[in-house]
Every structure is written in structure tokens, then in C-alpha cells.
Design a protein around this motif. Sequence first.
Motif, mmCIF file in Angstrom:
data_model
loop_
_atom_site.group_PDB
_atom_site.id
_atom_site.type_symbol
_atom_site.label_atom_id
_atom_site.label_comp_id
_atom_site.label_asym_id
_atom_site.label_seq_id
_atom_site.Cartn_x
_atom_site.Cartn_y
_atom_site.Cartn_z
ATOM 1 N N GLY A 1 0.766 -1.219 -0.067
ATOM 2 C CA GLY A 1 0.163 0.053 0.225
ATOM 3 C C GLY A 1 0.847 1.277 0.084
ATOM 4 O O GLY A 1 0.360 2.329 -0.373
ATOM 5 N N SER A 2 2.146 1.213 0.358
ATOM 6 C CA SER A 2 2.805 2.220 0.348
ATOM 7 C C SER A 2 4.468 1.962 0.310
ATOM 8 O O SER A 2 4.743 0.721 0.830
ATOM 9 C CB SER A 2 2.834 3.281 1.599
ATOM 10 O OG SER A 2 3.401 2.816 2.625
ATOM 11 N N TRP A 3 5.443 2.689 -0.095
ATOM 12 C CA TRP A 3 6.892 2.255 -0.087
ATOM 13 C C TRP A 3 7.233 2.019 1.248
ATOM 14 O O TRP A 3 8.020 1.013 1.522
ATOM 15 C CB TRP A 3 7.540 3.397 -0.796
ATOM 16 C CG TRP A 3 7.222 3.594 -2.259
ATOM 17 C CD1 TRP A 3 6.575 4.578 -2.933
ATOM 18 C CD2 TRP A 3 7.558 2.638 -3.562
ATOM 19 N NE1 TRP A 3 6.247 4.503 -3.971
ATOM 20 C CE2 TRP A 3 6.895 3.164 -4.700
ATOM 21 C CE3 TRP A 3 8.190 1.363 -3.472
ATOM 22 C CZ2 TRP A 3 7.176 2.771 -5.925
ATOM 23 C CZ3 TRP A 3 8.497 0.893 -4.666
ATOM 24 C CH2 TRP A 3 7.701 1.504 -5.925
ATOM 25 N N LYS A 4 6.988 2.826 2.225
ATOM 26 C CA LYS A 4 7.547 2.794 3.386
ATOM 27 C C LYS A 4 6.761 1.563 4.059
ATOM 28 O O LYS A 4 7.768 0.710 4.828
ATOM 29 C CB LYS A 4 6.833 4.022 4.037
ATOM 30 C CG LYS A 4 7.459 4.093 5.737
ATOM 31 C CD LYS A 4 7.189 5.531 6.219
ATOM 32 C CE LYS A 4 7.564 5.581 7.853
ATOM 33 N NZ LYS A 4 7.264 6.909 8.411
ATOM 34 N N LYS A 5 5.624 1.346 4.085
ATOM 35 C CA LYS A 5 4.932 0.220 4.751
ATOM 36 C C LYS A 5 5.678 -1.225 4.054
ATOM 37 O O LYS A 5 5.966 -2.057 4.680
ATOM 38 C CB LYS A 5 3.363 0.048 4.738
ATOM 39 C CG LYS A 5 2.873 -0.996 5.431
ATOM 40 C CD LYS A 5 1.411 -0.880 5.245
ATOM 41 C CE LYS A 5 0.689 -2.096 6.149
ATOM 42 N NZ LYS A 5 -0.782 -1.890 6.260
ATOM 43 N N SER A 6 5.789 -1.163 2.615
ATOM 44 C CA SER A 6 6.278 -2.309 1.891
ATOM 45 C C SER A 6 7.862 -2.650 2.523
ATOM 46 O O SER A 6 8.153 -3.868 2.355
ATOM 47 C CB SER A 6 6.198 -2.057 0.722
ATOM 48 O OG SER A 6 5.013 -1.838 0.184
ATOM 49 N N ILE A 7 8.589 -1.555 2.886
ATOM 50 C CA ILE A 7 9.885 -1.717 3.383
ATOM 51 C C ILE A 7 10.041 -2.067 4.648
ATOM 52 O O ILE A 7 10.645 -2.939 5.546
ATOM 53 C CB ILE A 7 10.740 -0.679 2.942
ATOM 54 C CG1 ILE A 7 11.081 -0.313 1.380
ATOM 55 C CG2 ILE A 7 12.040 -0.688 3.471
ATOM 56 C CD1 ILE A 7 11.513 0.724 0.954
#
Length: 496
Positions: A107-113
Amino acid sequence: MADRVKRRKDPRSINLKSISIPHPLGVKPEGNSLLNPDIEVRSQSLGYLSKLDDETIMTLLSYLDIEGLKNFMYVSKVTYAFTSEEEIWRRIYTENFHGQEDFNWKGSWKKSILGHNNIDIKVDINSDVIYRPFQVRSIDYTKLFGNLVEDELNNKHSNNNPPNRIPRFKSHEVSTLPKTPFILTDGEWPQWKLEDLVEKYGSVTFTQESVKWDLKTFSNYLKNNIDESPLYLFDCRSEAMKSIRNDYEVPELFKKDYFKLLGDSRPDHSWIIIGSKRSGSTFHKDPNNTSAWNIALQGRKFWVMIPPNITPPGVMVDDEESEVTSPLSVGEWILSGFYNDALKIPEVLMGITFPGECMYVPSNWWHLVINLDDSIAITENFVPDCRLHNVLSFFKDKPNQISGFKLSDINDLIDKLSYKCPQVSDFQQKLKESKLDLFADCGELESLPDIPIFDIFKQLLIDNGYEKELNSSMDEINKTWNNLTSDSTTFKFNFE
């Protein structure tokens, strides 16, 4: 007393105040510093870094690796707010995780990482650097352009073509291509939905700007992302695209295409485009002065079109238009007030293509596109009769701006034509001496010898029986030049 005439509100107009919404972390726009300074908060939270402006701090963050970024993030609430910007984590992904087969979009780059988005905290600071990207990605274009969408839908059903709109025509109403854009409202196009393409090509890798994902992963991203400028799938070379080209017919109006004479050496010219709502492209002109058609298969597209001789508001170009600078995203262009500036230009055209409609973009026209919905489109660049002189003029006068050709293709064309003249021989000799990558796009190479594509293309036209069309186009080029350099009561070039 005479009755007052009620003026109809321009349906193209928008209210920028409607885009001001609260930031989830409590960050406010920079202007709030005038009434509520945040000097003490910044000093306590940032220490010596508080002496730097926000742009500089964000630039410094771009040099941190993932561990350094995580350490900075948890220093204070203010440092946490700086690391809430998605573009930072998008960079971290491309540098550290791109290509990992087990990457899972969450759902977001931050959450995916990291496994989480933002912690529920409030930060009492004023920063456009932090607030503005959030404001851009929060724009609801369907609401913002709601009046125009409704008006365009009414025009579509009533065959009405009001001023300052891109006109709509049926195929039988257009015998020759006009000099201005138009929307073709009928045609036999594929009835594709994203789910259908994912089912058929889900494991196939496509190109999406800075990343290359399979379509299934991109589909998950498309349905759930919070990017300021969402990734745009713009693919022409995947294995799937080779199959897709057989699934649609080029509209009859656009079948005449002089670039077909280049055969296998022509630049990439046909693409499938898939983008989420809010995605799009900032102002640009199509390469090599080609024209284009764009069929909307799923979703609505909003278009702003400006004639070649008018530079769009917010766009800066050099004298030869070889360098174009514009806002980083279409949302930023709108929020900065440039959209409202465009409304003041009498020649500007706006319109919406609904699913099943095809946009014609004449060569050299500026155009900006915003996807109002998750969208799928097919587009091709081509060279019709009425625009042959534009391409010839571009090849002749701007050989250093030619793009899409591989140097190996240029060599192949020269060898096939057995074409001998000083320019071509000189080019091949310089190419051997330069040791440039023959398989790179010439538009991305520096210190490139002037490509003799003008002479090559002229010879191809002659060899294929288009000498009359060539002469007519050259007459048009010379006429345009003579008009520019002739005596005039209003303007004159002075040449020594």
C-alpha cells in the motif's frame, strides 16, 4: 432597468481552496509560520539541523542508506515527520529492493519496506516540503473537475463542441486530419479490463518508469498507493506487448504512416499505458515531431492541449526546446496556480476522453494528461501526410534532438540504401572513432555526431515513390522560413 444577463460559469474553472486538507501528522503549510512560529519546536527536535531550511534537510536525507534513515526517523517527532515522505522510501526501494522476487506491495513504499506507515503522532511544525506532497496526493480529480466532466458528458451525447474544448467527431465526419486536436468517438476497440490483462499476462514483466514489475504486482500497486506522482506503466517491448499489438486495429484515419518506411529501424512507436487515478504526464511534445493517437480503453482521461507556438504556464524551455523544465507532477502544476493561468489563454483546448474514445494529438502540440480513474490505453506515434513537413523540418534543423533511434539502426539503414554522400560517410567515420554504444538510444548519448537521418529519410521517400509528397513538404518548409525572414511591418529577422 435592463434585466441582468446571468453569465454561465466556465465549467473548466476549479476552486483551489477545496484542496486544503489536514495532514495526518498535524504538519501545516509554511504560511502558518507568520502567525504561529515553530522556531522553538524545530530547535528542540532538530538541534543544529534547525539552522538548515527544509529543502536542504530533505536533500541530506537522500544520501542516507536504509539504516541511517531509520536512525534519523526515531530521533524526534519532527525527524519522524521528515521521513514520512513516500519519495524517500521509493528511492530506498529502487536502490536496495528492486528485483527481489519476493517483494510484496503493502500500500505504500514505507510500509512495504518497514512493515508500517506512520505512527499516530502530532507534530506542531509548518513545512511546505512535508505538507505539499501529501496535499498533492490527496487531490480528488473527479471532484475537482466535476463540472467539466458533467459538461463533457453532455457534449458527448448532444454532439456539441463548445469553444475552448477539444471537438468530438465520428469517423465519417473527418476526411482529412485537421491541424488541431480532436476526439474520435466511434471505433472498434478492444474491451479490456485490468483484471483481464492480469489473468492473461500477470506473470509478465512490464516497464513502469523506474521499476520493472510483473503485471500482478503492478496491479496491486495501482489499486492501493499514496504516491504524489504514481508510477505509470508505459511499455512497448515486453513479450506481452508483442501479442497485444495483434489484438487491435489502427484507426483508419491514422493508417497512413511514413515512418513505416523505416521498417525494423523505426523508433519505438506503440505502447500500452496503464495508470492509477491521479497518475498522468506533465506537459510535453511527442518525440521527433511525430503525431499520436491515444485510445482510452478503461477509465477517463483529462487533457490540456496548447498550440506549438505557446509555452504552457509553469513550463520553461530553452530557445531550441531541447531542455524542458516543469513541475514534478501534474498535481503540483495545478496547486501552483498554473492551471488557472492556462484558462486565460484563448488558444488552450481542454477535453476528456471516455472509454472507447480516441484522442488525436497533432505533432508539436503541448499536452498534459491526468487519469481521472484507473486507466488502460493504447497509443502510437505516426507521421501522416499533413505532418510530413514537420518531421522533415525537425530532422533537418534539430538533428541533435532526435530520439528513439539506435545507432546500429542508423548504420543498418545506411547499408541497406547503399547511400553514399559526404555527410553519411563522415557520420560513419565519426561513429567508429567515438566508440559509443551502438545499441543505446541516441537521445540519451552525449557527444553524438549529427545523425544524417534527414538525408536517409528523404532517400527512403524517393525510393518508395513519395517524391511528390517530399517536394510538397519541402516547399512548405521553405515557405514557412521565407515568411519568417521576409520584410514585415511588425517583425523582421536581421541577418548580416
